[in-house]
Design a protein around this motif. Structure first.
Motif, PDB file in Angstrom:
ATOM      1  N   LYS A  97       0.839  -1.199   0.000  1.00 57.73           N
ATOM      2  CA  LYS A  97       0.000   0.000   0.000  1.00 57.73           C
ATOM      3  C   LYS A  97       0.875   1.250   0.000  1.00 57.73           C
ATOM      4  N   GLU A  98       0.299   2.323  -0.533  1.00 58.19           N
ATOM      5  CA  GLU A  98       1.029   3.585  -0.566  1.00 58.19           C
ATOM      6  C   GLU A  98       1.077   4.182   0.831  1.00 58.19           C
ATOM      7  N   TRP A  99       2.192   4.807   1.161  1.00 59.75           N
ATOM      8  CA  TRP A  99       2.315   5.503   2.435  1.00 59.75           C
ATOM      9  C   TRP A  99       3.075   6.796   2.218  1.00 59.75           C
ATOM     10  N   ASN A 116       3.760  10.244  -1.446  1.00 55.81           N
ATOM     11  CA  ASN A 116       3.223   8.889  -1.364  1.00 55.81           C
ATOM     12  C   ASN A 116       3.999   7.967  -2.283  1.00 55.81           C
ATOM     13  N   LYS A 118       4.676   3.426  -2.974  1.00 53.00           N
ATOM     14  CA  LYS A 118       4.348   2.041  -2.605  1.00 53.00           C
ATOM     15  C   LYS A 118       5.378   1.541  -1.590  1.00 53.00           C
ATOM     16  N   ASP A 119       4.962   0.605  -0.766  1.00 50.25           N
ATOM     17  CA  ASP A 119       5.778   0.127   0.350  1.00 50.25           C
ATOM     18  C   ASP A 119       6.940  -0.778  -0.064  1.00 50.25           C
TER      19      ASP A 119
END
Length: 196
Positions: A97-99, A116, A118-119
């Motif tokens: 997920k994007e963070w 943002n 991706k992990d």
């Protein structure tokens, strides 16, 4: 030798970098100079376009983040001593997920913004001896690699901001390109007016 870091606005930061071979002239010296330049500017990553060379070479040293108390013990261990040179890198996959994380860039001093990403990434690259590796990274290590990888693709972290944020930053970015900024490391400014 400490090299000047290329400031925002220089076309070299917008070029998609080209691959190199193990016959690239003075590569070992270039890598040493890039480490010196990065550490002198207190950076955790540096890409060749940031010193004016549009080649697919970047380096990261995430060790300073190993002391970050906001990170889990596992993340701190992963980052402690995480130092790599990436040549001819290609990100194969970005997953998870994007963070959001507050990023900055040596070519864009004094501007930090939440970006943002991706992990998790899987990346194929060559090391200084041109041995090929395919590895998967996550968390902060992945983020630092993604940021530097963007440089060899001609992308800056400010490109990932909303259009409103970009408009709000425009005058500050213009000042950086003209050298109207206080910094404590060597830089080269594309729009610096001579003799002023």
């Amino acid at each position: 030798m400490i090299l000047p870091i290329i400031a925002y606005g220089d076309p070299v930061l917008r070029k998609k970098a080209t691959a190199i071979t193990d016959g690239y002239p003075k590569l070992t010296e270039l890598i040493e100079n890039m480490w010196d330049t990065m550490y002198n500017a207190s950076g955790v990553g540096l890409a060749a376009p940031q010193i004016g060379k549009p080649i697919r070479l970047f380096m990261v040293d995430a060790t300073p983040f190993a002391d970050d108390e906001d990170l889990s013990e596992e993340e701190q261990k992963q980052l402690d001593g995480f130092k790599r040179v990436f040549i001819n890198a290609q990100i194969q996959e970005e997953t998870g997920k994007e963070w959001s994380f507050n990023e900055g860039c040596l070519s864009i001093p004094d501007i930090r913004e939440d970006v943002n990403r991706k992990d998790t990434i899987t990346i194929t690259y060559q090391d200084e001896d041109f041995n090929t590796h395919t590895e998967t990274y996550d968390g902060l290590a992945a983020r630092i690699i993604q940021h530097e990888y963007d440089h060899i693709e001609g992308i800056l972290f400010t490109d990932k901001l909303s259009s409103l944020k970009k408009r709000l930053l425009k005058s500050r970015l213009d000042k950086i390109s003209k050298g109207k900024i206080q910094i404590d490391y060597k830089m080269r400014f594309p729009n610096l007016k001579k003799g002023r």
